[in-house]
Design a protein around this motif. Structure first.
Motif, PDB file in Angstrom:
ATOM      1  N   ARG A  55       7.303  29.004  51.593  1.00  0.00           N
ATOM      2  CA  ARG A  55       6.786  27.755  51.719  1.00  0.00           C
ATOM      3  C   ARG A  55       7.094  26.816  51.016  1.00  0.00           C
ATOM      4  O   ARG A  55       7.434  27.237  49.860  1.00  0.00           O
ATOM      5  CB  ARG A  55       5.075  28.258  51.588  1.00  0.00           C
ATOM      6  CG  ARG A  55       4.138  28.375  53.011  1.00  0.00           C
ATOM      7  CD  ARG A  55       3.203  28.043  53.046  1.00  0.00           C
ATOM      8  NE  ARG A  55       2.214  29.886  54.035  1.00  0.00           N
ATOM      9  CZ  ARG A  55       2.389  29.808  54.856  1.00  0.00           C
ATOM     10  NH1 ARG A  55       2.094  28.483  55.920  1.00  0.00           N
ATOM     11  NH2 ARG A  55       1.611  29.595  55.457  1.00  0.00           N
ATOM     12  N   LYS A 148      18.412  33.445  38.317  1.00  0.00           N
ATOM     13  CA  LYS A 148      19.012  33.740  36.841  1.00  0.00           C
ATOM     14  C   LYS A 148      19.405  34.768  36.354  1.00  0.00           C
ATOM     15  O   LYS A 148      18.306  35.751  36.899  1.00  0.00           O
ATOM     16  CB  LYS A 148      17.871  33.340  35.927  1.00  0.00           C
ATOM     17  CG  LYS A 148      17.922  33.497  34.838  1.00  0.00           C
ATOM     18  CD  LYS A 148      16.229  33.159  34.292  1.00  0.00           C
ATOM     19  CE  LYS A 148      15.539  34.075  33.535  1.00  0.00           C
ATOM     20  NZ  LYS A 148      14.656  34.259  32.516  1.00  0.00           N
ATOM     21  N   ASP A 151      16.672  38.684  31.651  1.00  0.00           N
ATOM     22  CA  ASP A 151      17.234  38.751  30.674  1.00  0.00           C
ATOM     23  C   ASP A 151      16.026  39.820  30.086  1.00  0.00           C
ATOM     24  O   ASP A 151      15.379  39.440  28.854  1.00  0.00           O
ATOM     25  CB  ASP A 151      17.664  37.581  29.815  1.00  0.00           C
ATOM     26  CG  ASP A 151      16.398  36.561  30.346  1.00  0.00           C
ATOM     27  OD1 ASP A 151      14.995  37.335  31.605  1.00  0.00           O
ATOM     28  OD2 ASP A 151      15.342  35.601  29.510  1.00  0.00           O
ATOM     29  N   SER A 188       7.546  31.438  43.386  1.00  0.00           N
ATOM     30  CA  SER A 188       7.985  32.145  43.788  1.00  0.00           C
ATOM     31  C   SER A 188       6.866  33.917  43.375  1.00  0.00           C
ATOM     32  O   SER A 188       6.632  33.770  44.160  1.00  0.00           O
ATOM     33  CB  SER A 188       9.532  33.140  43.372  1.00  0.00           C
ATOM     34  OG  SER A 188      10.566  31.982  43.377  1.00  0.00           O
ATOM     35  N   THR A 209       3.958  33.756  30.884  1.00  0.00           N
ATOM     36  CA  THR A 209       3.442  32.716  30.543  1.00  0.00           C
ATOM     37  C   THR A 209       2.159  32.531  32.342  1.00  0.00           C
ATOM     38  O   THR A 209       2.791  32.634  33.462  1.00  0.00           O
ATOM     39  CB  THR A 209       3.994  31.131  30.957  1.00  0.00           C
ATOM     40  OG1 THR A 209       5.317  32.135  29.703  1.00  0.00           O
ATOM     41  CG2 THR A 209       3.421  30.016  30.176  1.00  0.00           C
ATOM     42  N   LYS A 328       4.817  22.452  33.696  1.00  0.00           N
ATOM     43  CA  LYS A 328       5.989  23.220  34.329  1.00  0.00           C
ATOM     44  C   LYS A 328       5.651  22.814  35.706  1.00  0.00           C
ATOM     45  O   LYS A 328       4.660  22.608  36.047  1.00  0.00           O
ATOM     46  CB  LYS A 328       6.053  25.073  33.885  1.00  0.00           C
ATOM     47  CG  LYS A 328       6.444  25.040  32.144  1.00  0.00           C
ATOM     48  CD  LYS A 328       6.151  26.523  32.066  1.00  0.00           C
ATOM     49  CE  LYS A 328       7.271  27.746  32.254  1.00  0.00           C
ATOM     50  NZ  LYS A 328       7.354  28.403  30.618  1.00  0.00           N
TER      51      LYS A 328
HETATM   52  O1  N01 Z   1      11.462  30.479  39.119  1.00  0.00           O
HETATM   53  P1  N01 Z   1       9.903  30.304  37.619  1.00  0.00           P
HETATM   54  P2  N01 Z   1      10.796  30.149  40.365  1.00  0.00           P
HETATM   55  N1  N01 Z   1      10.109  37.953  31.298  1.00  0.00           N
HETATM   56  O2  N01 Z   1      11.679  29.607  36.723  1.00  0.00           O
HETATM   57  C1  N01 Z   1       9.780  34.482  34.927  1.00  0.00           C
HETATM   58  C2  N01 Z   1      10.733  26.252  42.982  1.00  0.00           C
HETATM   59  N2  N01 Z   1      10.642  26.896  44.343  1.00  0.00           N
HETATM   60  O3  N01 Z   1      11.970  30.710  41.155  1.00  0.00           O
HETATM   61  O4  N01 Z   1       7.249  30.888  31.791  1.00  0.00           O
HETATM   62  C3  N01 Z   1       9.452  37.698  31.891  1.00  0.00           C
HETATM   63  O5  N01 Z   1       9.223  29.169  38.270  1.00  0.00           O
HETATM   64  C4  N01 Z   1       8.782  32.903  33.922  1.00  0.00           C
HETATM   65  O6  N01 Z   1       8.009  33.044  32.663  1.00  0.00           O
HETATM   66  P3  N01 Z   1       8.348  31.464  31.740  1.00  0.00           P
HETATM   67  C5  N01 Z   1      10.060  25.112  42.400  1.00  0.00           C
HETATM   68  O7  N01 Z   1      10.945  24.097  41.856  1.00  0.00           O
HETATM   69  C6  N01 Z   1      10.131  26.018  45.407  1.00  0.00           C
HETATM   70  O8  N01 Z   1       9.210  30.497  40.771  1.00  0.00           O
HETATM   71  O9  N01 Z   1       9.617  31.539  31.955  1.00  0.00           O
HETATM   72  N3  N01 Z   1       8.831  36.894  32.784  1.00  0.00           N
HETATM   73  C7  N01 Z   1       8.017  32.640  34.984  1.00  0.00           C
HETATM   74  O10 N01 Z   1       7.188  32.778  34.905  1.00  0.00           O
HETATM   75  C8  N01 Z   1      10.213  26.441  40.982  1.00  0.00           C
HETATM   76  O11 N01 Z   1       9.896  25.663  40.281  1.00  0.00           O
HETATM   77  C9  N01 Z   1       8.719  26.891  46.268  1.00  0.00           C
HETATM   78  O12 N01 Z   1       7.377  32.161  30.473  1.00  0.00           O
HETATM   79  C10 N01 Z   1      10.069  36.515  33.044  1.00  0.00           C
HETATM   80  C11 N01 Z   1       9.111  33.176  35.751  1.00  0.00           C
HETATM   81  O13 N01 Z   1      10.111  34.477  35.112  1.00  0.00           O
HETATM   82  C12 N01 Z   1      11.072  26.728  41.207  1.00  0.00           C
HETATM   83  O14 N01 Z   1      11.488  26.324  42.364  1.00  0.00           O
HETATM   84  C13 N01 Z   1       8.688  28.082  46.539  1.00  0.00           C
HETATM   85  C14 N01 Z   1      11.703  36.213  32.418  1.00  0.00           C
HETATM   86  C15 N01 Z   1      10.010  32.057  37.144  1.00  0.00           C
HETATM   87  O15 N01 Z   1       9.309  31.005  37.476  1.00  0.00           O
HETATM   88  C16 N01 Z   1      11.140  27.836  40.388  1.00  0.00           C
HETATM   89  O16 N01 Z   1      10.369  28.656  41.052  1.00  0.00           O
HETATM   90  C17 N01 Z   1       9.292  28.822  45.162  1.00  0.00           C
HETATM   91  C18 N01 Z   1      11.465  37.539  31.445  1.00  0.00           C
HETATM   92  N4  N01 Z   1      12.338  37.826  30.706  1.00  0.00           N
HETATM   93  C19 N01 Z   1      10.698  28.158  44.901  1.00  0.00           C
HETATM   94  N5  N01 Z   1      12.451  35.611  32.616  1.00  0.00           N
HETATM   95  C20 N01 Z   1       8.232  25.606  47.463  1.00  0.00           C
HETATM   96  O17 N01 Z   1       8.328  24.821  47.612  1.00  0.00           O
HETATM   97  C21 N01 Z   1      11.591  34.808  33.384  1.00  0.00           C
HETATM   98  N6  N01 Z   1      10.896  35.253  33.927  1.00  0.00           N
HETATM   99  C22 N01 Z   1       7.259  26.303  47.522  1.00  0.00           C
END
Ligand code: N01
Length: 854
Positions: A55, A148, A151, A188, A209, A328
């Motif tokens: 959303r 990404k 990793d 997400s 996190t 964040k």
């Molecule tokens: O990605 P994120 P996203 N091992 O980078 C974890 C937009 N968006 O796709 O925080 C374990 O925020 C990572 O952990 P950490 C919005 O701007 C908008 O969710 O790096 N975990 C984190 O928890 C958003 O901010 C909407 O420690 C690993 C997660 O993966 C941006 O897109 C909806 C890891 C990544 O979270 C990105 O959101 C969706 C590993 N090796 C997205 N690597 C709307 O408007 C990463 N993580 C609604």
């Protein structure tokens, strides 16, 4: 140059909301074009991100195009926060309405692009084997479009189903009866987890996190917004465009530290109930810049988690402590925390039990191994730069953008980059982009590019490229903006911290949508300031910098200008004193010190009041005799209270702030004589004050800096007392007022040229100003003066006379540390706890003060 199949004015990559609008505008303005899109439909981020629960976090009232007013009548949103399918349908609706489909080539990737300096054209190579040449090349590739690479060890081994939220199968996924792992708890993950939990037999969430998230309380669009929009759409959109985030919101003027926790929580609860992403961060004016203020919001959010999650241990694991609220990207959810109350859902804390490896059948983590049918990677994106640097763009002299940006993206306005003429990025790094309502930012960039192209065509320019000076200035400005916030503390994707090896810089511009837009407008209005426009026959280059004043100082100046305050020089001294006192009363008080006490000391002609600031550490302490600012006319021993507290606390020095006599009642040389008398008395009474007699410095700001400098000269010329150093902040040193900075900085920066003249006219006659006791710069010799810390500010009328004094002292063999505070004004460094950008300079001053006594 590679053989070109076709030549056009503009090539656009991407058919999301940016590419679609740009296509429309290129048609309207008559530029030949090609629009290339890797997917097989429009929609960009909403085409790719089809995971369950996706959303938009920005309300539909705000997340929609403004350029076609008919759309507002023809398209009705069903919810406050539209789901991905509806937003995609909206994009398709617009594309059909405006016949955009016919102008977009789908399933076409761009493999690379080279700038040809001779032909002044880009060559674009596509996945369909075509080479297109064009004058202008626009990357409308989105900020979060390249997932990404996971990793994590062993990802390739897993034989079950693998899903990536940013590349979700179009046909959807049925998790019914499945054992599912989700890795990642960003937006997400947080949006998809409740939906996956509804189907899965077993769901394990691997969290590195915890994130801040609030419920979306989805439903109809907020009534107040709908009404405002309906009442005056143009005004509403104008407000959005000049707002901080691209959504019309009144900026808070309340500090989280000025209310009790109970009051703060009540305010936050109100914001929470709105279910709008920006409401919590906008509750207090200081939650983005002050850690303690941010903690108030963070604790409120943690309290909310505890109130939902039944298992206290799980609630604690889901509560963020390591990063501040908003540092964040905060999330919006529907039932996220409630999901952890379900018996088939488990949270794994990767900090306690890291993933050792993905295996053929599941995941080995901590001391456990678990089997899964499916793994969902919600691990985020190579944000902001991924799509641009991966597009193999080679500019002048064979330099690739990837190489140029090795240590962080360098752009001018987030739109352009040196060495890459006629290349434009929509919502690129260095623009508000992901810190804003993307629709507003996209439209602004498209409009800017369109208008620039039209201007170039009309004026006969072939190329546009930013200058190195302008690009570096923008980098510095972006860094200044980030430096006053606490965003850099977090390991966020805003900082590039989520992708191993990515440089750690603040990628988006955090100065706000409105201020950014004004900077872009200013650039254009000043003849494309910081750009070189050229053709084979002519060149236009108004080189320069667009934002030099420190961002927080700029905000204060803008705020003050809205108050329409009377100029002080139009007041009588009595009125000016009352005005100054009233303004001072509204300041934050500054840090705690060990003790504050008031007393009187004998001046040159009667008693003078003083205020003593004692450090909290055991004494005796070195002493600084401090003289306040106020143009010799107003101010007192208490008027620089926050600065004195700050100096005392940071330098561990006892500060004695002296209320010397004021003009016009006691004109020159009263202040100078009182300064010297105070120094002698403090020296004689150092022990009784809790100080050390042979560890005494003088210090002062503005006219007080003048008094301090003169006092230092008088003690040198009259056999003591011996002083260890002088700390001069923006001192008045020369009554001639002939220095260039008086003219350059004579208006807008609080201390004006005419106010300075008013001060001098009250204090000393033109003849008296020639005395070194009025103008210490005019002393016959400066030799033998104590070590000096002298701070001058770039936008101070007194800058050049301060600089001249520093130079003259050095030439006389005095040890001088001279700080030229970039982007600061006469008053900004004294504004403790108001202007974060002044803090590093105050730290330097305190360090220098300590150094005088070592
Ligand atoms: O990605 P994120 P996203 N091992 O980078 C974890 C937009 N968006 O796709 O925080 C374990 O925020 C990572 O952990 P950490 C919005 O701007 C908008 O969710 O790096 N975990 C984190 O928890 C958003 O901010 C909407 O420690 C690993 C997660 O993966 C941006 O897109 C909806 C890891 C990544 O979270 C990105 O959101 C969706 C590993 N090796 C997205 N690597 C709307 O408007 C990463 N993580 C609604």
């Amino acid at each position: 140059m590679a053989q070109s199949d076709v030549d056009v004015d503009v090539v656009v990559v991407g058919a999301g909301f940016a590419g679609m609008y740009l296509l429309h505008e290129l048609r309207k303005t008559g530029f030949s074009h090609r629009v290339l899109e890797a997917g097989d439909d429009v929609g960009g981020t909403w085409y790719w991100n089809r995971y369950p629960g996706a959303r938009c976090d920005i309300a539909t009232t705000d997340y929609q195009y403004s350029w076609d007013p008919e759309l507002h009548e023809q398209w009705q949103w069903s919810e406050k926060h539209a789901a991905q399918p509806e937003i995609l349908r909206y994009a398709q609706f617009v594309a059909k309405k405006h016949d955009l489909y016919s102008g977009i080539e789908f399933n076409t990737r761009v493999d690379g692009a080279q700038w040809n300096e001779v032909a002044k054209r880009w060559s674009i190579h596509t996945s369909t084997g075509e080479t297109i040449t064009c004058q202008h090349y626009v990357m409308a590739t989105g900020c979060l479009s390249v997932p990404k690479e996971p990793d994590i060890a062993g990802t390739e081994k897993f034989t079950g189903n693998v899903y990536v939220t940013g590349r979700w199968p179009h046909e959807g996924v049925d998790f019914t009866g499945k054992r599912v792992a989700v890795i990642g708890t960003g937006s997400s993950g947080i949006q998809s987890i409740p939906h996956i939990a509804e189907q899965a037999k077993e769901l394990v969430i691997f969290q590195r996190t915890p994130n801040f998230s609030m419920p979306a309380f989805n439903g109809p669009a907020p009534q107040d917004r709908v009404e405002r929009l309906a009442a005056d759409r143009v005004a509403y959109q104008h407000e959005a465009r000049y707002s901080g985030t691209g959504v019309p919101l009144e900026d808070s003027t309340v500090s989280a530290l000025s209310v009790t926790q109970e009051e703060a929580f009540a305010m936050l609860e109100k914001a929470w109930q709105k279910g709008e992403l920006l409401s919590l961060g906008n509750t207090f004016m200081d939650s983005a810049i002050n850690r303690k203020a941010n903690d108030v919001v963070a604790e409120f959010m943690r309290m909310k988690v505890r109130s939902v999650v039944k298992d206290p241990e799980v609630a604690e694991l889901l509560s963020p402590y390591k990063h501040g609220y908003g540092t964040k990207r905060p999330c919006m959810d529907t039932g996220y925390f409630e999901t952890f109350n379900k018996s088939h859902v488990r949270l794994v804390d990767l900090n306690a039990s890291p993933i050792r490896s993905i295996t053929e059948t599941g995941i080995d983590f901590g001391k456990e191994s678990m089997e899964f049918d499916a793994i969902v990677y919600a691990t985020g994106f190579d944000a902001m730069t991924g799509a641009i640097v991966n597009a193999n763009i080679t500019g002048k002299n064979g330099v690739t953008l990837k190489n140029k940006w090795e240590h962080g993206p360098l752009t001018y306005l987030g739109l352009t980059s040196v060495g890459f003429p006629n290349l434009y990025m929509i919502t690129g790094p260095g623009s508000p982009s992901v810190l804003s309502n993307m629709m507003v930012s996209i439209e602004q960039h498209v409009d800017w590019i369109r208008d620039t192209l039209v201007y170039m065509r009309e004026q006969g320019f072939e190329t546009i490229e930013p200058t190195p000076l302008a690009e570096e200035g923008w980098r510095v400005h972006c860094t200044d903006c980030a430096d006053i916030t606490i965003f850099q503390e977090a390991n966020s994707w805003y900082m590039g911290a989520n992708v191993p090896g990515k440089p750690r810089v603040m990628f988006p511009y955090i100065g706000g949508v409105g201020r950014y837009r004004m900077a872009c407008e200013e650039v254009v209005n000043k003849g494309f300031l910081g750009f070189e426009l050229a053709s084979s026959t002519k060149k236009q280059c108004n080189d320069g910098l667009v934002r030099e004043v420190q961002p927080d100082v700029d905000m204060v100046l803008d705020f003050i200008s809205t108050l329409n305050l009377p100029a002080m020089e139009t007041m009588t001294p009595t009125e000016a004193r009352a005005f100054s006192e009233a303004s001072s009363a509204m300041r934050p008080s500054g840090p705690e010190v060990g003790e504050i006490s008031d007393g009187v000391l004998p001046g040159a002609d009667g008693e003078l009041q003083y205020r003593l600031y004692r450090p909290a550490t055991p004494g005796p302490h070195p002493i600084a005799v401090y003289f306040h600012g106020g143009g010799w006319v107003f101010g007192s021993h208490t008027s620089d209270d926050p600065l004195c507290r700050d100096l005392c606390a940071q330098s561990n020095t006892l500060i004695v702030s002296v209320n010397y006599r004021h003009a016009p009642e006691a004109p020159f040389p009263a202040a100078a004589e009182d300064g010297f008398a105070a120094l002698k008395w403090v020296h004689a009474n150092a022990g009784a004050l809790g100080g050390i007699a042979d560890h005494i410095a003088v210090a002062g700001w503005s006219a007080g800096g003048n008094v301090a400098a003169v006092t230092a000269q008088m003690s040198r010329d009259n056999g003591g007392p011996q002083i260890s150093g002088q700390l001069l902040l923006c001192p008045v040193t020369d009554g001639s007022q002939q220095h260039a900075s008086h003219k350059e900085n004579g208006e807008r920066f609080i201390l004006t040229k005419s106010l300075m003249e008013w001060f001098w006219n009250h204090y000393a006659t033109p003849e008296q100003r020639k005395s070194p006791q009025a103008s210490p710069l005019l002393a016959a010799s400066l030799a033998g003066l104590p070590p000096t810390m002298l701070v001058t500010c770039q936008f101070d009328p007194l800058r050049d006379e301060g600089n001249a004094y520093a130079r003259a002292l050095m030439q006389a063999g005095v040890k001088v540390e001279h700080v030229e505070a970039r982007g600061h004004i006469h008053t900004s460094i004294t504004m403790v706890d108001m202007l974060p950008s002044g803090a590093p300079h105050r730290r330097e001053m305190a360090r220098a003060l300590r150094g005088f006594f070592s």
